[in-house]
Motif scaffolding. Sequence first.
Motif, short mmCIF file in Angstrom:
data_model
loop_
_atom_site.label_atom_id
_atom_site.label_comp_id
_atom_site.label_asym_id
_atom_site.label_seq_id
_atom_site.Cartn_x
_atom_site.Cartn_y
_atom_site.Cartn_z
N LEU A 278 140.45 69.78 71.47
CA LEU A 278 139.07 69.66 71.98
C LEU A 278 139.01 69.96 73.48
CD1 LEU A 278 137.90 66.48 70.02
CD2 LEU A 278 137.47 68.89 69.50
N VAL A 279 140.07 69.64 74.21
CA VAL A 279 140.14 70.03 75.63
C VAL A 279 140.15 71.55 75.74
CG1 VAL A 279 141.62 70.05 77.67
CG2 VAL A 279 141.25 67.92 76.42
N TYR A 290 140.67 80.31 78.28
CA TYR A 290 141.54 79.83 77.19
C TYR A 290 142.89 79.38 77.74
CZ TYR A 290 143.72 79.68 72.56
OH TYR A 290 144.36 79.27 71.41
N ARG A 291 143.38 80.05 78.76
CA ARG A 291 144.72 79.76 79.26
C ARG A 291 144.81 78.32 79.80
NH1 ARG A 291 148.01 83.50 83.67
NH2 ARG A 291 149.94 82.24 83.69
N LYS A 292 143.83 77.88 80.57
CA LYS A 292 143.85 76.51 81.09
C LYS A 292 143.71 75.50 79.96
CE LYS A 292 142.42 76.98 85.89
NZ LYS A 292 141.47 76.53 86.93
N GLY A 293 142.86 75.82 79.00
CA GLY A 293 142.71 74.94 77.86
C GLY A 293 143.98 74.85 77.04
N PHE A 294 144.68 75.98 76.92
CA PHE A 294 145.93 76.02 76.17
C PHE A 294 146.98 75.13 76.83
CE2 PHE A 294 150.06 78.26 75.33
CZ PHE A 294 150.16 77.90 73.99
N ARG A 295 147.01 75.14 78.17
CA ARG A 295 147.96 74.27 78.85
C ARG A 295 147.64 72.79 78.58
NH1 ARG A 295 151.90 74.19 82.37
NH2 ARG A 295 152.15 72.39 83.77
N GLY A 296 146.35 72.47 78.55
CA GLY A 296 145.96 71.10 78.23
C GLY A 296 146.41 70.71 76.83
N LEU A 297 146.28 71.63 75.89
CA LEU A 297 146.72 71.37 74.52
C LEU A 297 148.23 71.13 74.47
CD1 LEU A 297 146.46 71.29 71.44
CD2 LEU A 297 146.45 73.81 71.44
#
Length: 323
Positions: A278-279, A290-297
Motif C-alpha cells: 500500500l505504501v 514506483y522506485r521509492k514505493g518499491f524501496r518502502g515495500l
Amino acid sequence: MVWGQGAPEEAARRAVEGWLRGELSPRLEEVLRASPEEAPRLLERYAFFPPPPKGLSLNLESPRVEGNRVFFPAARGEEVGEVVVVLQEGEARRIYFRPEGMALPPYLLSPAAGLGFLLLTLFWLFLLFQPSPFRAWLLEALALIRAHRGLYLFTNLLLYGLFALGAFLAYGMPEMARALQALFGGALEAIGLEGALGKGILVLAGVIFQWNFTQGLFLTGLLPALLFGVPALLLNALRYFVFGFALSPALLGQAFLAHLPTLLLELQAYILVTFGGLVLLAKAAGGEGYRKGFRGLLLAFYLGALFLLLAAWYEAWEVSFLL
C-alpha cells in the motif's frame, strides 16, 4: 476406514486400492452441492482423502514404512512422487499424492540445517545491535511506519479485524470450522511438515521459517504486493478471515492462548508486507514514483522477515513443549 489387522503395508495397500476406486473420496461437486448439515462432513473427508489425480500410476509392491506412514512410489505423467497413507490402529486416516517437488528438501531436516538456522538467527540479531546495514534497514523500516502510521493502522485494523470476525463466526459453525482446519492440516502434511516433528527445536524452527518465508511472505506477500499492493490486500483479507475461522478459540480451546503469540507474530509479518504494498501504491499515486514505493515495500518485507524469525522460534518451542 478400517481395513483389518495385519502388517501396515497390507492395510495401506488395501486402503489405496479403495481410494483409487473412488470409495473414499467425495467428489468436489458433492461437497459444493451438499446441504449445510452435510457439507462439513464431506469437506473433512475431502481433506483427509483428496481424490486421486488423473493419470496417477503407482507401485503397490514396493512400499516404505516410516512409523505410522506408508509410502508407495507414484507418478503422474512425468511428475514423480509418492502416495502417502497415514494409519492409526490399522485404519487409514489420510491418503494423498505428494509430488517430489512439493516435499520439503531433505537437507532442511538435518541437524546441520537446524544448527545453521540457529547461527543465522544469532548473527542477524547481533548485527541489529551493531552499526550495519541490517540495523540501518530496521531503523528505516520503523521510520517508514511512523511516516505512514495511518496506513499502517488501517492495515492492522482491517486484517486483524477479519481474523477476529472469522474466529467469532466459528462459534456458530464449529463443524465447518473443524473441516476447514482439517483441510489446512492436510495441506501442511502434504509438504512433509510432519517430518520435522521430533527432530528438535532447531530443525523445527528452521523448517517453519523456511515455509512461512517462501510460501507466505514472498510468494503470496511480496510478489502480489508488487502490483501496487491491492492484490496482496485482497489475498490477505481472505486469508485472515479463513485463518480466524480455522484457528478460532472455539476449536483450540485453552491451546489458543499458547498459540496466540505465534499468531500475532506471523500475522504481523504478512500485515507488514501488505502495508508495504500500500505504501508502494501511495507513493506511485502521489507522484513520488514506483522506485521509492518499491524501496518502502522491500523495507516492510525485511521487517516482516524479522517477525517471522521470532515467530518460528516461539512456535517450535510451543509445539515441542506446550502442545
